[in-house]
Scaffold this motif. Structure first.
Motif, PDB file in Angstrom:
ATOM      1  N   UNK A   1       0.824  -1.215   0.000  1.00  0.00           N
ATOM      2  CA  UNK A   1       0.000   0.000   0.000  1.00  0.00           C
ATOM      3  C   UNK A   1       0.855   1.261   0.000  1.00  0.00           C
ATOM      4  N   UNK A   2       1.938   1.234   0.783  1.00  0.00           N
ATOM      5  CA  UNK A   2       2.783   2.429   0.875  1.00  0.00           C
ATOM      6  C   UNK A   2       3.521   2.702  -0.442  1.00  0.00           C
ATOM      7  N   UNK A   3       3.734   1.672  -1.252  1.00  0.00           N
ATOM      8  CA  UNK A   3       4.406   1.851  -2.540  1.00  0.00           C
ATOM      9  C   UNK A   3       3.458   2.309  -3.642  1.00  0.00           C
ATOM     10  N   UNK A   4       2.227   1.818  -3.588  1.00  0.00           N
ATOM     11  CA  UNK A   4       1.271   2.126  -4.651  1.00  0.00           C
ATOM     12  C   UNK A   4       0.568   3.459  -4.405  1.00  0.00           C
ATOM     13  N   UNK A   5       0.352   3.802  -3.136  1.00  0.00           N
ATOM     14  CA  UNK A   5      -0.396   5.011  -2.784  1.00  0.00           C
ATOM     15  C   UNK A   5       0.459   6.256  -3.022  1.00  0.00           C
ATOM     16  N   UNK A   6       0.320   6.839  -4.194  1.00  0.00           N
ATOM     17  CA  UNK A   6       1.084   8.054  -4.530  1.00  0.00           C
ATOM     18  C   UNK A   6       0.196   9.010  -5.305  1.00  0.00           C
ATOM     19  N   UNK A   7      -1.008   9.235  -4.760  1.00  0.00           N
ATOM     20  CA  UNK A   7      -2.007  10.020  -5.473  1.00  0.00           C
ATOM     21  C   UNK A   7      -1.632  11.490  -5.593  1.00  0.00           C
ATOM     22  N   UNK A   8      -0.920  12.012  -4.603  1.00  0.00           N
ATOM     23  CA  UNK A   8      -0.568  13.433  -4.650  1.00  0.00           C
ATOM     24  C   UNK A   8       0.546  13.720  -5.656  1.00  0.00           C
ATOM     25  N   UNK A   9       1.191  12.671  -6.154  1.00  0.00           N
ATOM     26  CA  UNK A   9       2.241  12.864  -7.146  1.00  0.00           C
ATOM     27  C   UNK A   9       3.463  13.580  -6.581  1.00  0.00           C
ATOM     28  N   UNK A  10       3.594  13.560  -5.246  1.00  0.00           N
ATOM     29  CA  UNK A  10       4.719  14.246  -4.597  1.00  0.00           C
ATOM     30  C   UNK A  10       5.996  13.453  -4.804  1.00  0.00           C
TER      31      UNK A  10
END
Length: 578
Positions: free
Chosen positions: A139-148
């Motif tokens: 989850x921590x690797x895939x969750x990058x919605x903010x594109x930061x």
């Protein structure tokens, strides 16, 4: 083979009576007698006077125990010790990718669904915990919605708290994985399921490969879990997420071990004496700081001697200007300017006319070598060089290096015989610092009559692992300067979010910056040291950059040439060749 004690005794007797034996010799004796040479030689370690073994077998505690290697009152000699601190930390690094996590998660889910009702409560709970952890990591690797920022660094505690898994007993979980053999059980079931889906024949062909891949994924997870049992200050967790646009590099989690001292102290504590030997160990202070900072100065002896080659056999020159008078500046901001590349081309055209046989030219990276080569091809510089030297380039693929080197050597030998007929007097090899050619390759005699180092090959400050190492070394160097271990250790604790590397370097006062400069000059020393390989060898060494002529007094920190080996530094000339 193990049960027959008389055969093992016969093996030891015959092997010990034949002097020093290599692996093939031991295997031959084992086959002849009919016993296991691996376990036979292991038993001999306990009574041996001299044991030669690779880094891992000596420095990993688990490896020493399995070999029966007791360091008590032994003299330990470590060769190529300039690699020691990095080798120690790299042994304890661990990494798992998003695809490996997905594979493990699917295998665990399938296994749990199939055997849920027959598993005991304890087994079921541990497998469910493994599933929860794997899902959290994914989850921590895939969750990058903010594109930061796609890459970040954390302490172990920060990582555990951010994933809300700090309440899981990882020590007990790793113990369960080891004792239950769950890795092989889940992998075996996953492979059996695959065989039913894909067909028996196809499975027979792929069984070994698939099983290895499946187990490798689980092993990567277990290694990463073990890393989370380290002390909070011992290392950092690197989280590399997938970009929204979809980058080719895969997302991963990596534990980077920083504390070499703790691992090395296990060796120094038991051994009677430890000897670190190497050709590029200087500056010794960095080695001492990383491996044994708490040892009293009186307990450490340093010895150095001159090179076996006479001084007149080398010609090291710091080349500050090109043929047209332009100052050579290959810093990152100016090295790609067309005028700088053009001036370098004019310089090389002159050098290949003067120097016979082989010339090896080192660039800071593959990308910069390609940029220079393309510019020279367009400008016609390569054509001019080819009138005097055949041009070869170091391939990116390691498998192709030997073929290129063989052609390079054959060309030089051929030109030595036929130079009057063709006008071509040798070959030019374009190589890369840190590549296969810069360390371990022998350019003796005509293979390397001149070695050219273009610029100062500083590593990229955008490398997260490098910056974490620099921060760690800065902390420990500061702690021994101020005498406050804990205060300086906290210096970077709140800075685990990724910052531009240059910002970190500017904050460094001594140890961290010194380490960064040492990395650069060790790479230079390794590269130019390829040319002088025996007492009758001779070569020119050209350091092409105006920064090589800087003196220590002109800046608050040391000059690059201060870090050259003494046998080169004593002969170094700073001059304009034209």
């Amino acid at each position: 083979m193990l049960r027959n004690r008389s055969l093992q005794k016969e093996f030891r007797s015959e092997a010990s009576g034949q002097g020093a034996l290599d692996i093939e010799d031991l295997t031959h004796i084992g086959k002849k007698i009919g016993t296991c040479p691996n376990y036979g030689s292991r038993e001999m370690v306990r009574s041996a006077d001299l044991v030669v073994l690779p880094y891992q077998s000596l420095l990993l505690k688990s490896a020493r125990e399995s070999l029966g290697l007791n360091l008590k009152n032994s003299v330990v000699i470590i060769d190529e010790a300039h690699n020691l601190a990095d080798s120690l930390t790299n042994m304890y690094n661990s990494k798992i990718t998003s695809s490996q996590l997905k594979a493990v998660l699917s295998h665990l889910d399938a296994y749990l669904n199939r055997f849920h009702d027959v598993l005991g409560a304890g087994n079921r709970r541990y497998i469910q915990t493994l599933t929860v952890l794997t899902r959290s990591f994914l989850r921590v690797l895939i969750n990058n919605q903010d594109g930061a920022s796609t890459m970040s660094s954390m302490t172990i505690n920060q990582f555990l708290f951010s994933l809300d898994i700090d309440n899981i007993n990882i020590v007990k979980l790793c113990q369960y994985v080891k004792e239950s053999n769950i890795i092989h059980k889940v992998s075996g079931y996953a492979n059996k399921t695959t065989s039913i889906q894909d067909g028996v024949n196809q499975f027979d062909l792929q069984q070994e490969h698939d099983e290895g891949s499946s187990i490798a994924c689980f092993q990567a997870l277990v290694d990463f879990l073990r890393s989370l049992m380290s002390s909070n200050d011992d290392g950092r967790i690197i989280v590399a997420k997938q970009k929204l646009s979809g980058q080719p590099e895969e997302a991963y989690l990596k534990f980077v071990m920083l504390c070499a001292e703790k691992i090395f102290s296990e060796v120094t504590r038991d051994a009677y004496a430890v000897i670190l030997a190497g050709g590029t160990l200087q500056p010794i202070e960095e080695t001492r700081l990383r491996l044994c900072p708490s040892l009293a100065p009186a307990d450490i002896k340093f010895f150095t001697c001159n090179h076996i080659v006479p001084p007149e056999s080398i010609l090291p020159i710091a080349v500050t200007r090109g043929p047209s008078g332009m100052t050579f500046d290959f810093s990152y901001s100016s090295r790609s300017s067309p005028s700088m590349i053009e001036e370098l081309g004019r310089f090389i055209c002159n050098i290949v006319t003067i120097v016979p046989e082989g010339v090896v030219m080192f660039f800071s990276s593959y990308d910069y070598e390609r940029r220079v080569y393309d510019a020279w091809t367009t400008a016609g510089t390569i054509s001019k060089i080819c009138k005097k030297k055949h041009v070869f380039r170091e391939p990116r693929n390691s498998a192709d290096v030997e073929a290129v080197l063989n052609k390079y050597k054959a060309t030089i030998q051929s030109c030595s015989k036929n130079s009057q007929d063709t006008g071509v007097n040798g070959a030019l090899l374009l190589a890369v610092v840190g590549g296969k050619i810069s360390e371990g390759i022998n350019f003796s005699d005509g293979m390397g009559r001149c070695v050219i180092m273009v610029g100062l090959p500083y590593p990229s400050p955008s490398d997260v692992e490098l910056i974490e190492t620099i921060k760690h070394i800065e902390s420990i160097s500061s702690s021994f300067l101020v005498g406050d271990d804990k205060a300086s250790g906290r210096k970077y604790d709140d800075e685990c979010e990724l910052q531009p590397g240059y910002n970190i370097l500017r904050k460094c006062t001594k140890g961290g910056r010194e380490y960064y400069e040492n990395l650069c000059m060790k790479a230079v020393n390794q590269s130019i040291g390829r040319a002088i390989r025996h007492i009758n060898d001779y070569a020119a060494m050209l350091l092409v950059d105006s920064r090589y002529a800087q003196t220590s007094s002109s800046k608050s920190y040391s000059s690059p040439t201060d870090k050259l080996p003494q046998w080169i530094k004593a002969r170094l000339l700073c001059k304009k060749l034209w």
